[in-house]
Design an enzyme around this catalytic site. Structure first.
Site, PDB file in Angstrom:
ATOM      1  N   ASP A 290       0.853  -1.192   0.000  1.00 34.48           N
ATOM      2  CA  ASP A 290       0.000   0.000   0.000  1.00 34.48           C
ATOM      3  C   ASP A 290       0.888   1.243   0.000  1.00 34.48           C
ATOM      4  O   ASP A 290       1.133   1.844   1.048  1.00 34.48           O
ATOM      5  CB  ASP A 290      -0.905  -0.010   1.239  1.00 34.48           C
ATOM      6  CG  ASP A 290      -1.951   1.100   1.181  1.00 34.48           C
ATOM      7  OD1 ASP A 290      -2.004   1.820   0.166  1.00 34.48           O
ATOM      8  OD2 ASP A 290      -2.707   1.242   2.156  1.00 34.48           O
ATOM      9  N   ASN A 295       2.057   6.987   3.753  1.00 37.35           N
ATOM     10  CA  ASN A 295       2.716   5.889   4.461  1.00 37.35           C
ATOM     11  C   ASN A 295       4.231   6.029   4.498  1.00 37.35           C
ATOM     12  O   ASN A 295       4.928   5.091   4.916  1.00 37.35           O
ATOM     13  CB  ASN A 295       2.344   4.546   3.822  1.00 37.35           C
ATOM     14  CG  ASN A 295       0.895   4.176   4.082  1.00 37.35           C
ATOM     15  OD1 ASN A 295       0.265   4.723   4.983  1.00 37.35           O
ATOM     16  ND2 ASN A 295       0.362   3.254   3.298  1.00 37.35           N
TER      17      ASN A 295
END
Length: 453
Positions: A290, A295
């Protein structure tokens, strides 16, 4: 983590009926908007040009806002769509959906308190000397709060939205139905394998005990990489719906895209991300799949990159990764027959496909692999791969509809990582010798058979 911004608050719909109603309302809004756009286009163009009237930036924004409010698997599917569809959707539609990759709505205070009480029990507040109820991040499955414990720990708690886990199957099915209704997925295309894989992966993401173990495992995998930081897990405060981690500060990775940041630093970060991706695929056979911009954080004081969110971690078997290594070698060697043979083995080409369709598939594979094939420094910031890929994808999608097949389900999350890593390098304007980085992981020749096929 590490930065905050004003985020919209809204209650998470927790019942299946409530979530289905939200999607039904969305479908109605999009249909009305599409009908109005069709009339407008027909007044100016031919019926064929009015066909995709639903795929407008306005409709994409409506869809994104609805999914950001629903959160859960519905929003996650929207995130995947925003990245996976860049080759077959109009740019304005994909770009509008891209807001789903940044953040979701956040829960109101009453809902946060209810979730915390359910997981920790009565008197849960006594565990903390400070609990910041304003989240520092919000994503599709949960939102993150910074807390300080009685024993002096500075932690980030990822708190899962209520109702997310039990609504995964219905959310995925309903999103697939919605995408067919608005012509994002023609009825002729069989997506059952992709739907099954999406459900499996999302059930994994909703189990924070599983994610905690991936966090521990990944910290060990990259312990020889001093420029990466992976937060530690705190088991005493971790449950199936709350994940307790070290709080790690940093700047958004996108901040190094600014003009006053040296090209050397941009190139170094881009090379670091590409190198890690190849280690994940070919060495670890474990991948954080992901690659949302949120992130990744950058710590300028130590020149380190923080890696966050391991809920969507996937594992590959050796045969799977070996075939990718061989097709990369075949493309570098310009061995077109071997590229075709491997593409057939991997499920990108099927028996009975016309030579024209096969040619289109092979062209898209080459486009996607351009940084690897080119050799020398590849300028991600100046690349036109997405534009050319979108044109090739649209042409294949509409010219060869009867032959079109979705990619093999097991490749869905790998493709998301490959596309996302490219987008990261493009966003920061990195220039990287990708072929040099991947070559150590490849066989000497594409026909080398070290794993039983």
């Amino acid at each position: 983590m590490g930065f905050s911004k004003t985020m919209k608050k809204s209650r998470v719909p927790t019942t299946r009926l409530g979530r289905l109603a939200r999607l039904g309302l969305t479908a109605g809004e999009l249909a009305i908007g599409g009908a109005a756009e069709s009339v407008r286009r027909l007044a100016k163009t031919s019926p064929d040009e009015a066909y995709n009237a639903l795929l407008t930036a306005t409709n994409a924004k409506k869809l994104a806002n609805r999914l950001a409010g629903m959160r859960g698997a519905a929003m996650k599917m929207g995130q995947i769509l925003s990245m996976e569809s860049t080759d077959i959707l109009p740019r304005e539609f994909s770009d509008a959906l891209a807001i789903l990759r940044d953040s979701a709505d956040t829960m109101p205070l009453s809902q946060i308190r209810r979730v915390m009480g359910r997981e920790y029990g009565k008197g849960w507040e006594e565990r903390f000397v400070d609990f910041d109820f304003e989240p520092i991040a919000a994503a599709s499955i949960g939102q993150v709060h910074r807390v300080f414990t009685e024993d002096g720990r500075d932690l980030a708690l990822k708190v899962q939205y209520p109702g997310v886990a039990k609504s995964i199957n219905s959310d995925v099915d309903n999103m697939a139905m919605l995408m067919r209704l608005i012509n994002l997925l023609p009825v002729e295309i069989d997506i059952s394998g992709i739907v099954k894989e999406a459900k499996r992966q999302l059930h994994q993401e909703a189990d924070y005990i599983v994610e905690a173990q991936y966090l521990r495992d990944y910290r060990k995998l990259v312990e020889d990489e001093p420029r990466f930081v992976v937060p530690g897990v705190h088991d005493d405060l971790t449950t199936r719906r709350i994940l307790a981690m070290d709080y790690v500060d940093g700047l958004p990775l996108e901040s190094i895209s600014e003009d006053d940041v040296s090209q050397e630093l941009k190139n170094g970060i881009g090379a670091l991300l590409q190198h890690l991706m190849f280690r994940e695929l070919f060495e670890f056979r474990t991948m954080q799949s992901d690659p949302n911009f949120a992130n990744y954080l950058y710590q300028p004081e130590t020149d380190r990159v923080v890696l966050l969110d391991f809920g969507s971690t996937v594992s590959f078997d050796e045969k799977f990764t070996h075939r990718y290594a061989k097709i990369a070698r075949a493309m570098i060697d310009r061995d077109d027959p071997e590229v075709r043979r491997l593409a057939e083995q991997m499920g990108y080409i099927h028996p009975g496909n016309s030579e024209e369709y096969v040619g289109r598939i092979l062209n898209i594979i080459r486009l996607a692999s351009e940084p690897v094939i080119q050799g020398g420094v590849y300028d991600f910031g100046a690349s036109t791969v997405f534009t050319r890929g979108r044109e090739a994808g649209l042409e294949m999608f509409f010219e060869d509809m009867s032959e079109y097949r979705v990619p093999p389900p097991e490749t869905m999350f790998l493709h998301r990582k490959l596309v996302g890593c490219f987008m990261l390098c493009s966003r920061i304007g990195a220039r990287v010798d990708v072929q040099k980085l991947i070559t150590p992981f490849l066989p000497a020749s594409a026909t080398e058979n070290t794993v039983s096929e």
